[in-house]
Each structure stands twice: as structure tokens, then as C-alpha cells.
Write a protein that holds these residues in place. Structure first.
Motif, PDB file in Angstrom:
ATOM      1  N   ILE A 232      69.051  20.519  27.196  1.00 65.05           N
ATOM      2  CA  ILE A 232      70.442  20.176  27.459  1.00 65.05           C
ATOM      3  C   ILE A 232      70.428  19.585  28.869  1.00 65.05           C
ATOM      4  O   ILE A 232      70.155  20.293  29.845  1.00 65.05           O
ATOM      5  CB  ILE A 232      71.372  21.407  27.386  1.00 65.05           C
ATOM      6  CG1 ILE A 232      71.385  21.965  25.967  1.00 65.05           C
ATOM      7  CG2 ILE A 232      72.780  21.035  27.849  1.00 65.05           C
ATOM      8  CD1 ILE A 232      72.162  23.250  25.816  1.00 65.05           C
ATOM      9  N   PRO A 233      70.678  18.281  28.997  1.00 66.67           N
ATOM     10  CA  PRO A 233      70.597  17.632  30.308  1.00 66.67           C
ATOM     11  C   PRO A 233      71.893  17.801  31.104  1.00 66.67           C
ATOM     12  O   PRO A 233      72.985  17.570  30.588  1.00 66.67           O
ATOM     13  CB  PRO A 233      70.355  16.168  29.951  1.00 66.67           C
ATOM     14  CG  PRO A 233      70.953  15.999  28.592  1.00 66.67           C
ATOM     15  CD  PRO A 233      70.867  17.333  27.902  1.00 66.67           C
TER      16      PRO A 233
ATOM     17  N   VAL B  95      63.811  14.986  26.018  1.00 66.07           N
ATOM     18  CA  VAL B  95      65.084  15.584  26.426  1.00 66.07           C
ATOM     19  C   VAL B  95      65.977  15.794  25.216  1.00 66.07           C
ATOM     20  O   VAL B  95      66.551  16.874  25.025  1.00 66.07           O
ATOM     21  CB  VAL B  95      65.793  14.722  27.494  1.00 66.07           C
ATOM     22  CG1 VAL B  95      67.201  15.221  27.756  1.00 66.07           C
ATOM     23  CG2 VAL B  95      64.984  14.712  28.794  1.00 66.07           C
ATOM     24  N   ARG B  96      66.082  14.801  24.384  1.00 68.89           N
ATOM     25  CA  ARG B  96      66.945  14.890  23.194  1.00 68.89           C
ATOM     26  C   ARG B  96      66.528  16.044  22.284  1.00 68.89           C
ATOM     27  O   ARG B  96      67.355  16.735  21.708  1.00 68.89           O
ATOM     28  CB  ARG B  96      66.902  13.552  22.453  1.00 68.89           C
ATOM     29  CG  ARG B  96      67.959  13.360  21.432  1.00 68.89           C
ATOM     30  CD  ARG B  96      68.023  11.946  20.821  1.00 68.89           C
ATOM     31  NE  ARG B  96      66.771  11.190  20.787  1.00 68.89           N
ATOM     32  CZ  ARG B  96      66.467  10.197  21.628  1.00 68.89           C
ATOM     33  NH1 ARG B  96      67.294   9.826  22.577  1.00 68.89           N
ATOM     34  NH2 ARG B  96      65.307   9.562  21.521  1.00 68.89           N
TER      35      ARG B  96
ATOM     36  N   ARG C 212      75.496  16.112  30.889  1.00 66.22           N
ATOM     37  CA  ARG C 212      76.618  17.041  30.875  1.00 66.22           C
ATOM     38  C   ARG C 212      76.900  17.470  32.301  1.00 66.22           C
ATOM     39  O   ARG C 212      76.073  17.300  33.197  1.00 66.22           O
ATOM     40  CB  ARG C 212      76.250  18.284  30.040  1.00 66.22           C
ATOM     41  CG  ARG C 212      75.656  17.981  28.665  1.00 66.22           C
ATOM     42  CD  ARG C 212      76.683  17.846  27.589  1.00 66.22           C
ATOM     43  NE  ARG C 212      77.454  19.030  27.373  1.00 66.22           N
ATOM     44  CZ  ARG C 212      77.137  20.019  26.539  1.00 66.22           C
ATOM     45  NH1 ARG C 212      76.037  19.948  25.815  1.00 66.22           N
ATOM     46  NH2 ARG C 212      77.919  21.061  26.420  1.00 66.22           N
ATOM     47  N   THR C 213      78.079  18.046  32.525  1.00 64.85           N
ATOM     48  CA  THR C 213      78.387  18.678  33.811  1.00 64.85           C
ATOM     49  C   THR C 213      78.154  20.171  33.652  1.00 64.85           C
ATOM     50  O   THR C 213      78.214  20.709  32.545  1.00 64.85           O
ATOM     51  CB  THR C 213      79.836  18.398  34.239  1.00 64.85           C
ATOM     52  OG1 THR C 213      80.714  18.819  33.211  1.00 64.85           O
ATOM     53  CG2 THR C 213      80.043  16.917  34.513  1.00 64.85           C
TER      54      THR C 213
ATOM     55  N   GLN D  43      70.877  27.212  20.633  1.00 64.42           N
ATOM     56  CA  GLN D  43      70.128  26.061  20.109  1.00 64.42           C
ATOM     57  C   GLN D  43      68.623  26.136  20.367  1.00 64.42           C
ATOM     58  O   GLN D  43      67.874  25.269  19.937  1.00 64.42           O
ATOM     59  CB  GLN D  43      70.674  24.765  20.713  1.00 64.42           C
ATOM     60  CG  GLN D  43      72.099  24.474  20.334  1.00 64.42           C
ATOM     61  CD  GLN D  43      72.610  23.190  20.982  1.00 64.42           C
ATOM     62  OE1 GLN D  43      71.860  22.427  21.588  1.00 64.42           O
ATOM     63  NE2 GLN D  43      73.904  22.960  20.858  1.00 64.42           N
ATOM     64  N   GLY D  44      68.187  27.179  21.111  1.00 63.86           N
ATOM     65  CA  GLY D  44      66.768  27.292  21.439  1.00 63.86           C
ATOM     66  C   GLY D  44      66.291  26.171  22.343  1.00 63.86           C
ATOM     67  O   GLY D  44      65.199  25.641  22.176  1.00 63.86           O
ATOM     68  N   ARG D  45      67.132  25.794  23.308  1.00 63.05           N
ATOM     69  CA  ARG D  45      66.809  24.688  24.219  1.00 63.05           C
ATOM     70  C   ARG D  45      66.674  25.186  25.653  1.00 63.05           C
ATOM     71  O   ARG D  45      67.071  26.295  25.985  1.00 63.05           O
ATOM     72  CB  ARG D  45      67.909  23.626  24.170  1.00 63.05           C
ATOM     73  CG  ARG D  45      67.985  22.911  22.855  1.00 63.05           C
ATOM     74  CD  ARG D  45      69.167  21.941  22.839  1.00 63.05           C
ATOM     75  NE  ARG D  45      69.163  21.148  21.646  1.00 63.05           N
ATOM     76  CZ  ARG D  45      68.673  19.916  21.573  1.00 63.05           C
ATOM     77  NH1 ARG D  45      68.187  19.335  22.637  1.00 63.05           N
ATOM     78  NH2 ARG D  45      68.684  19.272  20.436  1.00 63.05           N
ATOM     79  N   PHE D  46      66.151  24.304  26.488  1.00 63.99           N
ATOM     80  CA  PHE D  46      66.081  24.529  27.927  1.00 63.99           C
ATOM     81  C   PHE D  46      67.165  23.682  28.586  1.00 63.99           C
ATOM     82  O   PHE D  46      67.685  22.747  27.981  1.00 63.99           O
ATOM     83  CB  PHE D  46      64.709  24.099  28.470  1.00 63.99           C
ATOM     84  CG  PHE D  46      63.560  24.840  27.864  1.00 63.99           C
ATOM     85  CD1 PHE D  46      63.188  26.079  28.352  1.00 63.99           C
ATOM     86  CD2 PHE D  46      62.861  24.301  26.795  1.00 63.99           C
ATOM     87  CE1 PHE D  46      62.125  26.767  27.787  1.00 63.99           C
ATOM     88  CE2 PHE D  46      61.800  24.974  26.220  1.00 63.99           C
ATOM     89  CZ  PHE D  46      61.437  26.220  26.717  1.00 63.99           C
ATOM     90  N   LEU D  47      67.468  23.998  29.838  1.00 65.60           N
ATOM     91  CA  LEU D  47      68.384  23.179  30.629  1.00 65.60           C
ATOM     92  C   LEU D  47      67.552  22.329  31.587  1.00 65.60           C
ATOM     93  O   LEU D  47      66.642  22.832  32.243  1.00 65.60           O
ATOM     94  CB  LEU D  47      69.343  24.049  31.439  1.00 65.60           C
ATOM     95  CG  LEU D  47      70.326  24.886  30.635  1.00 65.60           C
ATOM     96  CD1 LEU D  47      71.065  25.858  31.536  1.00 65.60           C
ATOM     97  CD2 LEU D  47      71.312  23.997  29.919  1.00 65.60           C
ATOM     98  N   LEU D  48      67.858  21.054  31.648  1.00 61.55           N
ATOM     99  CA  LEU D  48      67.241  20.145  32.616  1.00 61.55           C
ATOM    100  C   LEU D  48      68.322  19.760  33.612  1.00 61.55           C
ATOM    101  O   LEU D  48      69.304  19.118  33.247  1.00 61.55           O
ATOM    102  CB  LEU D  48      66.697  18.891  31.929  1.00 61.55           C
ATOM    103  CG  LEU D  48      66.240  17.761  32.877  1.00 61.55           C
ATOM    104  CD1 LEU D  48      65.091  18.211  33.767  1.00 61.55           C
ATOM    105  CD2 LEU D  48      65.864  16.519  32.078  1.00 61.55           C
TER     106      LEU D  48
END
Length: 159
Positions: free
Chosen positions: A96-97, A91-92, A45-46, A58-63
Motif C-alpha cells: 500500500i503506497p 508495489v501494486r 495514498r495519504t 490484504q496481507g500487504r506492506f506499507l511503502l
């Protein structure tokens, strides 16, 4: 004379063992080439401030993958590390990449200019930097790093 005869045999007279060996080498070479041309399963993503809300929801981290077109090790990260199935799976599931390219987003690249290239940064949904690694990361090391953050998101655990 026997040496001369051996050198004149040519490919048409290869022994079955040599044919099998050649076929095995070609198979391996094609497998390697296919892996290198396989598109990454990571949907980069940008950057957007909305990504923090998305990560929170979503309970995610950013990479963050900090990269530049002139950087040879950045290209190696793209072609090796980020195509590794173990890295892709972590990652999936948990991240969130976000790819930040020096030329694609100069203002954001400037914010991270002191990090060098390539750099890998993990942030939580509040925008806190949890871990930062500079330079090329082998796939196994990247997988371990990403899993470590999932297991323990305390930034002090990764300093």
C-alpha cells in the motif's frame, strides 16, 4: 570548393541515410519524453491509521515515500523510480503506497524529520519499520529492496 558545396546543401538535400538517422533520433527523443510524461501507475495514498488495518486485511506492506517539493532527488524518484514498470508491478502486488509530503502533512513529516529527503520506508501491518533507505534509489535497487522484504519480512534481515 567541395567543402563549400557540402555546407550549402541544406536540409532539402539530405541523403537518405541522414534522413533515416534524423528520424531515428526523433523517435527516440519522443519515446523518452512520453515515458517522462506518462502518469505513474502507483496510486499514492495519504497516511491514515486505517491503512494498518487495510494492510493486515490484504496481507500487504506499507511503502512510505517521504518527499518534499524543494527536494530535487525526490522529484527524480517521482519521475524515474516510481514510473518504472518493475517498481510499479511489485508495489501494486504487495504494497500500500503512502506519500508523505513535508508541506502536505507537516505533523507526520516531523515524525520522520531525521530521515532526510527522499526516504523510502517499508512497514508491516503492525507498524514496525522493516527497512529504511535514505536518498535517491535507482529503479532496479528499489525493485530488489521491495522484493527482498516480500521474501523475508524479518527486520533484522535488512539492517
Amino acid at each position: 570548393a567541395p567543402l563549400r558545396q557540402r555546407n550549402q546543401r541544406g536540409l532539402g538535400q539530405m541523403t537518405p541515410l541522414r534522413c533515416l538517422s534524423l528520424a531515428a533520433l526523433l523517435t527516440i527523443a519522443f519515446d523518452v519524453m512520453a515515458a517522462e510524461t506518462r502518469p505513474s501507475g502507483i496510486q499514492w495514498r495519504t497516511w491514515s491509521d486505517d491503512l494498518l488495518d487495510e494492510a493486515r486485511d490484504q496481507g500487504r506492506f506499507l511503502l512510505l515515500n517521504l518527499t518534499a517539493p524543494w527536494c530535487a532527488f525526490c522529484q527524480k524518484m517521482k519521475s524515474v523510480t516510481y514510473r518504472d514498470q518493475g517498481v510499479e508491478a511489485v508495489v501494486r502486488e504487495h504494497y500500500i503506497p503512502v506519500r508523505i509530503d513535508d508541506e502536505g502533512d507537516p505533523a507526520l513529516a516531523e515524525r520522520y524529520s531525521g530521515y532526510g529527503r527522499p526516504a523510502s520506508v517499508v512497514m508491516d501491518a503492525d507498524g514496525r519499520e522493516l527497512i529504511r533507505r535514505l536518498g535517491y534509489l535507482e529503479p532496479q535497487l528499489m525493485t530488489w529492496m521491495l522484493q527482498a522484504v516480500v521474501r523475508n519480512p524479518d527486520p533484522d534481515a535488512h539492517r
